[in-house]
Design an enzyme around this catalytic site. Structure first.
Site, PDB file in Angstrom:
ATOM      1  N   ARG A 109      40.684   7.989 -20.820  1.00 34.13           N
ATOM      2  CA  ARG A 109      39.729   7.389 -19.882  1.00 34.13           C
ATOM      3  C   ARG A 109      38.756   6.460 -20.595  1.00 34.13           C
ATOM      4  NH1 ARG A 109      34.607   8.708 -21.806  1.00 34.13           N
ATOM      5  NH2 ARG A 109      33.719  10.583 -20.914  1.00 34.13           N
TER       6      ARG A 109
ATOM      7  N   LYS B  96      33.664  18.380 -17.926  1.00 34.08           N
ATOM      8  CA  LYS B  96      34.366  18.010 -19.146  1.00 34.08           C
ATOM      9  C   LYS B  96      33.587  18.465 -20.378  1.00 34.08           C
ATOM     10  CE  LYS B  96      34.186  14.589 -21.702  1.00 34.08           C
ATOM     11  NZ  LYS B  96      34.880  13.320 -21.651  1.00 34.08           N
TER      12      LYS B  96
END
Lengths: 328, 328
Positions: free
Chosen positions: A114, A70
């Site tokens: 998230r 990420k």
């Protein structure tokens, strides 16, 4: 080898703050708690000329077929160009072959989701069962998302919002009242939020405390999720010492980047007092033990959340036939 | 925001080992030498269950409009599935806004190219002007590419190849003779390669030395590019001590992952003796000072090479209208 390319629009159409997504992120934390996850330190690049930075996170959770890499960027002069400061993307890589499976061009959307879901997991794990009033510090995107995420796990009947800018706080309160269908009020003082809220969430980039320890009351739960870099500090370090239960997403990271950093530095708590959220989820450590305890959770964001949400997003997108398939 | 997606096939069609690509990679090294580049430590993830690993590199070179984030994976059981062990991709990110500009799904091709080009730059900087005979240790892809890259910078008239497996060495020699149009011979002994070559390049994953110090002769240049991880060691550490000029791509990296590591550990050289290639390119440090010196260059691979080749590839692909444009 087919690689699926998904855009922000496609990802927004299939991933939102819901219980299924939350369960997936929780399973990432359980992977950490079981000691199975491999979580390397964050790679960070500073681009001083453009007041910019890049953070790269990853985590492998054994048992999952893929892991995510990420990228998050923050370029803080972007407003001059009419662009948002934050962006990013995720790459999903096969844990069996190392081949790229999907590129999620989410511009940071999945990180927003998230991060909010980790707040829901923290509150679900630590807040009193009967918590009804939410108190939010901050008026930005995470203020909104954290409040929505709390509503997933507790019967939130009312919310209070404090922000440095009263106009933004009023606008945020109005918007959230309409969106959640509950009364949401902007408070002029943070102390007023603490006087009534059962769950407090701090979501600001503050560099000196906006939540004071003496405002806390027995039975409250606090999630501090704004601090994710050296120099950020939302909560009076005394608050961490006051909490009967001090929880973090990752000890090594929070000791460097989170609220824990300042409490350690001031000698108010010891690193061994901090319990990881994943350890509570798998039963290795205790959560709240009574309705009178103050619980505190320091979240800096971990690669296991990224791996969990990326897999979840890819799976949902696949089921709906979304994305471009590139033969590479 | 338009993001260009380029596949390995498209990248192969527009990027190869040539002088223009070499010049671009050299400019990355010059950025390092001028002390302008920001080069964070490598992020590494191990996936033990699958005998796999991921390395992530990045570098920001001020003056360049973009920087790359490069993922390399090595999954060493992939041959059981009929897949190559190595793969990867690069992402090109704007150095002005942090937004993703391009995704280069190269499966490691650009890494192969920039690695070979670093070998060419090292030889161009350090080998004698009249070097004519190349000696290659190893018979894999980099053996081939390094030899092709040497031919860019010196009038290579003949090459010698040594490999652990004589059949592979013979096949590699035959293939390279046909491709370069020069005599290329496989040698049964590494010492025979050293006896005749002016430039030596080691390209193996060896974990104990395959090139001995006593084989070296005055005037030779050695590039060791196989070692890029703890435990890898191609060259007798005494060879580094024998060299009059000890050059590395990055001191901090080579001291940990390269041949320099073993020479330091054995107390044969000191870290201060190692000069960075970029420092020589910008005139901060001296290269070869006489035709009799032995020069040695330890290459572990740096993010500046990745940023340079990714920008170069994106630019060439754009000029040719290659790739899919995704609105994200």
């Amino acid at each position: 080898m087919t690689i699926r390319i998904l855009t922000e629009g496609e990802l927004r159409s299939c991933v939102d703050i819901d219980r299924e997504a939350m369960e997936t992120v929780a399973s990432g934390f359980r992977g950490l708690g079981e000691g199975r996850a491999v979580l390397p330190p964050i790679l960070r690049l500073d681009v001083e000329d453009a007041n910019g930075e890049m953070d790269v996170k990853t985590a492998y959770v054994p048992g999952l077929d893929s892991f995510a890499l990420k990228v998050s960027t923050g370029f803080f002069d972007n407003h001059k160009l009419g662009l948002p400061s934050l962006s990013g993307m995720m790459t999903l890589i096969s844990a069996h072959t190392g081949r790229v499976e999907a590129v999620l061009l989410d511009n940071g959307y999945l990180t927003d989701v998230r991060t909010a879901l980790a707040g829901a997991i923290a509150a679900d794990t630590l807040a009193r069962r009967d918590a009804k009033v939410a108190g939010i510090f901050g008026t930005g995107l995470q203020a909104r998302l954290q409040l929505r995420a709390l509503a997933l796990v507790r019967p939130i009947e009312r919310a209070l919002i404090w922000g440095r800018d009263p106009e933004k706080a009023a606008a945020c309160a109005q918007e959230m009242a309409a969106s959640l269908g509950i009364p949401v009020e902007a408070c002029a003082e943070g102390s007023a939020v603490c006087a009534e809220a059962d769950i407090l969430v701090t979501t600001t980039p503050a560099r000196s405390p906006i939540l004071q320890a003496e405002w806390l009351r027995p039975g409250q739960h606090v999630t501090a999720m704004g601090s994710d870099a050296e120099g950020k500090n939302e909560v009076d370090p005394q608050a961490l010492a006051r909490a009967e239960r001090l929880v973090v997403d990752r000890v090594s990271q929070c000791a460097r980047l989170g609220e824990l950093h300042y409490a350690l530095e001031a000698g108010l708590v010891e690193e061994t007092q901090a319990v990881e959220l994943g350890d509570i989820l798998v039963g290795k450590a205790e959560g709240r033990c009574s309705d009178e305890e103050i619980t505190f959770c320091d979240l800096t964001g971990t690669g296991v959340q990224d791996t969990a949400i990326a897999l979840f997003a890819h799976c949902r997108a696949q089921a709906r036939g979304l994305g471009a398939a590139i033969e590479a």
